[in-house]
Design an enzyme around this catalytic site. Structure first.
Site, PDB file in Angstrom:
ATOM      1  N   GLY A   1      49.306  51.849  35.697  1.00  0.00           N
ATOM      2  CA  GLY A   1      48.179  52.268  36.468  1.00  0.00           C
ATOM      3  C   GLY A   1      48.196  53.621  36.470  1.00  0.00           C
ATOM      4  O   GLY A   1      47.991  54.528  35.830  1.00  0.00           O
ATOM      5  N   THR A   2      48.920  53.930  37.944  1.00  0.00           N
ATOM      6  CA  THR A   2      48.633  55.183  38.468  1.00  0.00           C
ATOM      7  C   THR A   2      49.268  56.519  37.600  1.00  0.00           C
ATOM      8  O   THR A   2      48.998  57.274  37.625  1.00  0.00           O
ATOM      9  CB  THR A   2      49.671  55.138  39.875  1.00  0.00           C
TER      10      THR A   2
ATOM     11  N   SER B   1      43.512  48.069  34.913  1.00  0.00           N
ATOM     12  CA  SER B   1      42.127  48.166  35.310  1.00  0.00           C
ATOM     13  C   SER B   1      42.099  49.380  36.531  1.00  0.00           C
ATOM     14  O   SER B   1      42.802  49.320  37.393  1.00  0.00           O
ATOM     15  CB  SER B   1      41.896  46.837  35.969  1.00  0.00           C
TER      16      SER B   1
ATOM     17  N   CYS C   1      39.180  40.900  46.626  1.00  0.00           N
ATOM     18  CA  CYS C   1      38.003  41.350  47.149  1.00  0.00           C
ATOM     19  C   CYS C   1      37.488  40.374  48.285  1.00  0.00           C
ATOM     20  O   CYS C   1      37.777  39.310  48.667  1.00  0.00           O
ATOM     21  CB  CYS C   1      36.635  41.109  46.351  1.00  0.00           C
TER      22      CYS C   1
ATOM     23  N   ASN D   1      47.982  43.732  42.690  1.00  0.00           N
ATOM     24  CA  ASN D   1      47.056  44.753  43.116  1.00  0.00           C
ATOM     25  C   ASN D   1      47.726  45.780  43.969  1.00  0.00           C
ATOM     26  O   ASN D   1      48.644  45.485  44.162  1.00  0.00           O
ATOM     27  CB  ASN D   1      45.687  44.030  43.475  1.00  0.00           C
TER      28      ASN D   1
ATOM     29  N   ASN E   1      38.236  42.831  33.593  1.00  0.00           N
ATOM     30  CA  ASN E   1      38.604  42.863  34.832  1.00  0.00           C
ATOM     31  C   ASN E   1      36.964  42.561  35.369  1.00  0.00           C
ATOM     32  O   ASN E   1      36.303  43.276  35.400  1.00  0.00           O
ATOM     33  CB  ASN E   1      39.169  43.884  35.441  1.00  0.00           C
TER      34      ASN E   1
ATOM     35  N   GLY F   1      53.192  47.811  38.985  1.00  0.00           N
ATOM     36  CA  GLY F   1      53.286  48.412  40.227  1.00  0.00           C
ATOM     37  C   GLY F   1      54.226  49.446  39.944  1.00  0.00           C
ATOM     38  O   GLY F   1      55.481  49.235  39.798  1.00  0.00           O
TER      39      GLY F   1
ATOM     40  N   GLY G   1      36.047  52.070  45.585  1.00  0.00           N
ATOM     41  CA  GLY G   1      34.823  51.338  46.347  1.00  0.00           C
ATOM     42  C   GLY G   1      34.439  50.387  44.981  1.00  0.00           C
ATOM     43  O   GLY G   1      33.016  50.144  44.888  1.00  0.00           O
TER      44      GLY G   1
ATOM     45  N   LYS H   1      44.382  38.274  38.683  1.00  0.00           N
ATOM     46  CA  LYS H   1      45.340  39.178  39.476  1.00  0.00           C
ATOM     47  C   LYS H   1      45.379  38.869  40.678  1.00  0.00           C
ATOM     48  O   LYS H   1      44.379  38.885  41.606  1.00  0.00           O
ATOM     49  CB  LYS H   1      44.615  40.466  39.254  1.00  0.00           C
TER      50      LYS H   1
HETATM   51  C1  LIG Z   1      42.156  54.420  41.141  1.00  0.00           C
HETATM   52  C2  LIG Z   1      42.409  53.113  40.940  1.00  0.00           C
HETATM   53  C3  LIG Z   1      41.265  52.233  40.639  1.00  0.00           C
HETATM   54  C4  LIG Z   1      41.918  50.611  40.582  1.00  0.00           C
HETATM   55  N1  LIG Z   1      40.727  49.683  40.404  1.00  0.00           N
HETATM   56  C5  LIG Z   1      40.825  48.525  39.930  1.00  0.00           C
HETATM   57  C6  LIG Z   1      40.101  47.701  39.544  1.00  0.00           C
HETATM   58  O1  LIG Z   1      38.677  48.079  39.435  1.00  0.00           O
HETATM   59  N2  LIG Z   1      40.269  46.300  39.441  1.00  0.00           N
HETATM   60  C7  LIG Z   1      41.656  45.932  39.745  1.00  0.00           C
HETATM   61  O2  LIG Z   1      41.798  44.659  39.364  1.00  0.00           O
HETATM   62  N3  LIG Z   1      42.546  46.859  40.132  1.00  0.00           N
HETATM   63  C8  LIG Z   1      42.213  47.962  40.166  1.00  0.00           C
HETATM   64  N4  LIG Z   1      43.286  48.767  40.610  1.00  0.00           N
HETATM   65  C9  LIG Z   1      44.834  48.332  40.679  1.00  0.00           C
HETATM   66  C10 LIG Z   1      45.681  48.857  39.492  1.00  0.00           C
HETATM   67  O3  LIG Z   1      44.895  48.150  38.334  1.00  0.00           O
HETATM   68  C11 LIG Z   1      47.052  48.312  39.600  1.00  0.00           C
HETATM   69  O4  LIG Z   1      47.010  46.926  40.231  1.00  0.00           O
HETATM   70  C12 LIG Z   1      47.645  49.154  41.061  1.00  0.00           C
HETATM   71  O5  LIG Z   1      47.194  50.366  40.991  1.00  0.00           O
HETATM   72  C13 LIG Z   1      49.149  49.070  40.786  1.00  0.00           C
HETATM   73  O6  LIG Z   1      49.447  49.333  39.735  1.00  0.00           O
HETATM   74  P1  LIG Z   1      50.079  50.931  39.596  1.00  0.00           P
HETATM   75  O7  LIG Z   1      51.285  51.140  40.607  1.00  0.00           O
HETATM   76  O8  LIG Z   1      50.746  50.993  38.127  1.00  0.00           O
HETATM   77  O9  LIG Z   1      49.005  51.922  39.770  1.00  0.00           O
HETATM   78  C14 LIG Z   1      43.045  50.401  40.757  1.00  0.00           C
HETATM   79  C15 LIG Z   1      44.136  51.257  41.077  1.00  0.00           C
HETATM   80  C16 LIG Z   1      43.652  52.564  40.996  1.00  0.00           C
HETATM   81  C17 LIG Z   1      44.816  53.504  41.401  1.00  0.00           C
END
Ligand SMILES: Cc1cc2nc3c(=O)[nH]c(=O)nc-3n(C[C@H](O)[C@H](O)[C@H](O)COP(=O)(O)O)c2cc1C
Length: 312
Positions: free
Chosen positions: A271-272, A26, A135, A198, A104, A249, A77, A171
Site C-alpha cells: 500500500g503506502t 486498495s 466502515c 486495514n 474492493n 501492512g 474519506g 479485509k
Molecule cells: C491513501 C490510502 C487509501 C486507502 N483506501 C482504502 C480503501 O479504499 N479500501 C480499503 O480497504 N483500504 C484502503 N486503504 C488501506 C490499505 O489498502 C492498506 O490496508 C493499509 O494502508 C495498510 O497497508 P500499507 O501499510 O502497505 O499501506 C487505504 C490506505 C491508504 C494509505
C-alpha cells in the site's frame, strides 16, 4: 544452492491463481490504469482497485495524508467514482491487462454492500471481491462492521449470497481484541480468503495551532510503523482459520514479503510504499526470485511453512 531459473513464484489464494504473491493494495493504486506508465501491470500478481460504493463519494477535506514517524496517516474519506462509473469507465480499460483485478467494496449498511456486488456481478473482467468491513454501520449507531463477530457474520453472509460468480475476500480491521474470533466469523459466513489488515485509527495534531494535521480529526495509520503489529495479526489469523490469508501492512522490501509469507500468508499487498516509490510493486516482483533462492527454497509454499514449522 538453488538457481533463479528453478524458482516458481506462483501462488494461489483459494481458487485464484496468481503468477506471484505481489498485489497492489486498495486505495494506494488508483483504479490500476493510473500506474500503467510506471509499472508493468502484467507483471504483478494482482491489483485491488480503490474502494467502491453504491454512489460516488467526494471524500474528506484536505489535507488528506500526512507523514508520521515510519508511516503515514490518511483520511481520504473513501472518495471514489461509484460502482456504476467504475463499471462503465474504468473496468473496460482494465480488461486489456492479463492480471487479476480485485474490486474492493464498502458500504454503510448491509444493503449497500449487496447492491455494489450485484452491479459488479453483471460486469466482466473482475477476479474477486474484497470486502472492506472497517466502515461504520449507520444502522448500528456507527459501530464498525468489522469489530463485532455477529455484524461480521451478517455482512459476509449477505455479500456471499450476492457474490455468486467470484471469490469473496474479507479485509479485516486490525483494532480488535481477538482477531481470531473475527476471522472465524468471516470464514464461517462464507469468506474465501481474509486480507489482514486495514489501517489503524490514529491521529496527528499540531499542538501550536491546536488542530489536526489532517482535514479530519483522525485518520488511518499505515506503512512500516504498523508492520510488526500486522505481522502478528496475520500469524494469528492463519492459525485461527483454514482459508487463505493475504497479509499487508508496511511491506516495502522483499524481506517484508518473505516475513508475511513465513507466518502463513499466501500473498501480500503493498500500500503506502507506492506513495514513496510508485514502482515498488514491480521492484518487489523483480527481487523475489533471488530472495527465495537465498532462503534456499524453490516455491512460495516452502516459504509459507518456514516459521510455522519452527515456532508453531
Ligand atoms: C491513501 C490510502 C487509501 C486507502 N483506501 C482504502 C480503501 O479504499 N479500501 C480499503 O480497504 N483500504 C484502503 N486503504 C488501506 C490499505 O489498502 C492498506 O490496508 C493499509 O494502508 C495498510 O497497508 P500499507 O501499510 O502497505 O499501506 C487505504 C490506505 C491508504 C494509505
Amino acid at each position: 544452492m538453488t538457481t533463479a531459473a528453478a524458482i516458481d513464484l506462483s501462488t494461489s489464494v483459494g481458487s485464484l491463481r496468481l503468477r506471484n504473491p505481489i498485489i497492489a493494495a486498495s486505495g494506494t493504486f488508483g483504479y490500476g490504469a493510473e500506474f500503467a506508465h510506471l509499472v508493468n501491470l502484467n507483471a504483478l500478481g494482482a491489483f485491488v482497485v480503490k474502494g467502491l460504493s453504491r454512489e460516488p463519494i467526494e471524500g474528506a477535506p484536505a489535507p488528506r495524508v500526512v507523514e508520521t514517524a515510519s508511516g503515514m496517516l490518511n483520511a481520504i474519506g473513501l472518495q471514489n467514482v461509484g460502482v456504476r462509473a467504475f463499471v462503465a469507465e474504468k473496468l473496460p480499460v482494465l480488461r486489456k491487462y492479463d492480471t487479476p483485478v480485485i474490486a474492493n467494496v464498502f458500504g454503510y449498511a448491509i444493503e449497500d454492500y449487496v447492491e455494489v456486488i450485484r452491479i459488479l456481478e453483471d460486469a466482466e473482467g473482475l477476479a474477486a471481491y474484497e470486502l472492506n468491513i472497517s466502515c461504520p454501520n449507520v444502522k448500528k449507531g456507527g459501530m464498525q462492521f468489522g469489530c463485532d463477530p455477529s455484524m461480521v457474520s451478517e455482512v459476509v453472509a449477505a455479500a456471499r449470497r450476492a457474490a455468486a460468480k467470484r471469490p469473496l475476500w474479507v479485509k479485516l480491521t486490525p483494532l480488535v481484541t481477538d482477531i481470531g474470533l473475527i476471522a472465524r466469523s468471516a470464514a464461517e459466513a462464507g469468506a474465501d480468503a481474509l486480507t489482514v489488515a486495514n489501517t489503524f485509527p490514529a491521529m496527528a495534531i499540531d499542538y501550536r495551532t491546536g488542530k489536526s494535521r489532517l482535514g479530519n480529526p483522525t485518520g488511518g495509520l499505515s506503512g512500516p510503523a504498523i508492520k510488526p503489529i500486522t505481522l502478528k495479526l496475520v500469524w494469528e489469523v492463519h492459525k485461527a482459520v483454514k482459508i487463505p490469508v493475504v497479509g499487508l501492512g508496511g511491506v516495502e522490501r522483499v524481506d517484508d514479503v518473505l516475513d508475511y509469507l513465513s507466518v502463513g500468508a499466501s500473498a501480500v499487498q503493498v500500500g503506502t510504499a507506492s506513495f514513496s516509490d510508485p514502482t515498488v510493486t514491480q521492484r518487489l516482483v523483480n527481487g523475489l526470485e533471488d530472495a527465495i533462492s537465498q532462503a534456499k527454497a524453490f516455491t512460495i509454499k516452502e516459504i509459507m511453512t518456514n516459521f510455522s514449522a519452527k515456532i508453531g
